[in-house]
Scaffold this motif. Structure first.
Motif, PDB file in Angstrom:
ATOM      1  N   VAL A  88       0.955  -1.018  -0.147  1.00 28.06           N
ATOM      2  CA  VAL A  88      -0.074   0.102   0.020  1.00 28.06           C
ATOM      3  C   VAL A  88       0.931   1.301   0.073  1.00 28.06           C
ATOM      4  CG1 VAL A  88      -1.848   1.353   1.130  1.00 28.06           C
ATOM      5  CG2 VAL A  88      -1.753  -1.059   1.235  1.00 28.06           C
ATOM      6  N   VAL A  89       0.650   2.272  -0.876  1.00 29.81           N
ATOM      7  CA  VAL A  89       1.464   3.456  -1.073  1.00 29.81           C
ATOM      8  C   VAL A  89       0.613   4.613  -0.864  1.00 29.81           C
ATOM      9  CG1 VAL A  89       2.882   4.628  -2.755  1.00 29.81           C
ATOM     10  CG2 VAL A  89       3.092   2.248  -2.854  1.00 29.81           C
ATOM     11  N   LEU A  90       0.987   5.618  -0.056  1.00 28.29           N
ATOM     12  CA  LEU A  90       0.488   6.733   0.186  1.00 28.29           C
ATOM     13  C   LEU A  90       1.429   7.685  -0.261  1.00 28.29           C
ATOM     14  CD1 LEU A  90      -0.535   6.286   4.005  1.00 28.29           C
ATOM     15  CD2 LEU A  90      -1.959   5.769   2.167  1.00 28.29           C
ATOM     16  N   VAL A  91       0.587   8.799  -0.920  1.00 27.15           N
ATOM     17  CA  VAL A  91       1.464   9.976  -1.432  1.00 27.15           C
ATOM     18  C   VAL A  91       1.014  11.359  -0.489  1.00 27.15           C
ATOM     19  CG1 VAL A  91       1.790   9.148  -3.608  1.00 27.15           C
ATOM     20  CG2 VAL A  91      -0.419  10.189  -3.112  1.00 27.15           C
ATOM     21  N   THR A  92       2.058  12.252  -0.402  1.00 25.85           N
ATOM     22  CA  THR A  92       1.886  13.134   0.672  1.00 25.85           C
ATOM     23  C   THR A  92       2.760  14.429   0.343  1.00 25.85           C
ATOM     24  OG1 THR A  92       2.047  13.682   2.932  1.00 25.85           O
ATOM     25  CG2 THR A  92       3.827  12.179   1.881  1.00 25.85           C
TER      26      THR A  92
END
Length: 178
Positions: free
Chosen positions: A111-115
């Motif tokens: 699972v990849v989050l972007v910020t």
């Protein structure tokens, strides 16, 4: 030397939503369905994992995750983050956000989050956006990292992510541009 073209990792788009009222949620859902059809969503839960948003958004916040029927190259998450930021800005009231909308990607192994926030465990993807592998699929579940937010460790997100992983594997095809 291998001269074959590089194919970026593919991921299924999802959005993590934190909100106070149903009107804000509906506004963002309308924006999301312009990108793709919603194919999975978690139940709504109280966002009581942290007080991080309390000063800006108030108390009694709600949390939900939504995914759409799109598989894209992971680096395309940068553009989605910019869209989400613009949606949040449209909902600002008295200088404060009323909705937090964070896009991410779920595939067969992470699972990849972007910020917009840099930190030691995040990698710069470009255009002011950083990526974070927040969960890794090991055994039969997504395993948290030291930095994984508590809500992403919850049973509700685990069930949602597993459902998205299955949809990703069923529908893994060429990337679909947004």
């Amino acid at each position: 030397m291998d001269n074959s073209p590089f194919i970026p990792a593919l991921t299924k788009i999802f959005f993590g939503l934190i909100y106070k009222n149903p009107e804000g949620l509906e506004f963002v859902l309308d924006k999301i369905i312009q990108i793709g059809k919603i194919d999975a969503q978690s139940i709504e839960i109280p966002f009581d994992f942290t007080d991080y948003y309390k000063d800006e958004m108030g108390a009694s916040l709600k949390r939900k995750w939504i995914s759409i029927e799109k598989i894209i190259p992971e680096n395309d998450l940068v553009g989605l983050k910019h869209k989400a930021i613009s949606w949040e800005k449209e909902l600002i009231f008295e200088g404060k956000r009323t909705v937090n909308c964070d896009p991410g990607g779920i595939c067969d192994n992470r699972v990849v989050l972007v910020t917009t926030k840099n930190f030691s465990h995040r990698i710069y993807l470009g255009e002011g956006i950083f990526g974070e592998v927040t969960l890794i699929y090991i055994g039969d579940k997504f395993q948290p990292q030291k930095w994984t937010y508590p809500d992403y460790q919850s049973d509700v997100f685990q069930a949602f992510a597993k459902s998205c992983k299955e949809k990703f594997l069923e529908n893994k095809i060429l990337p679909q541009r947004h």
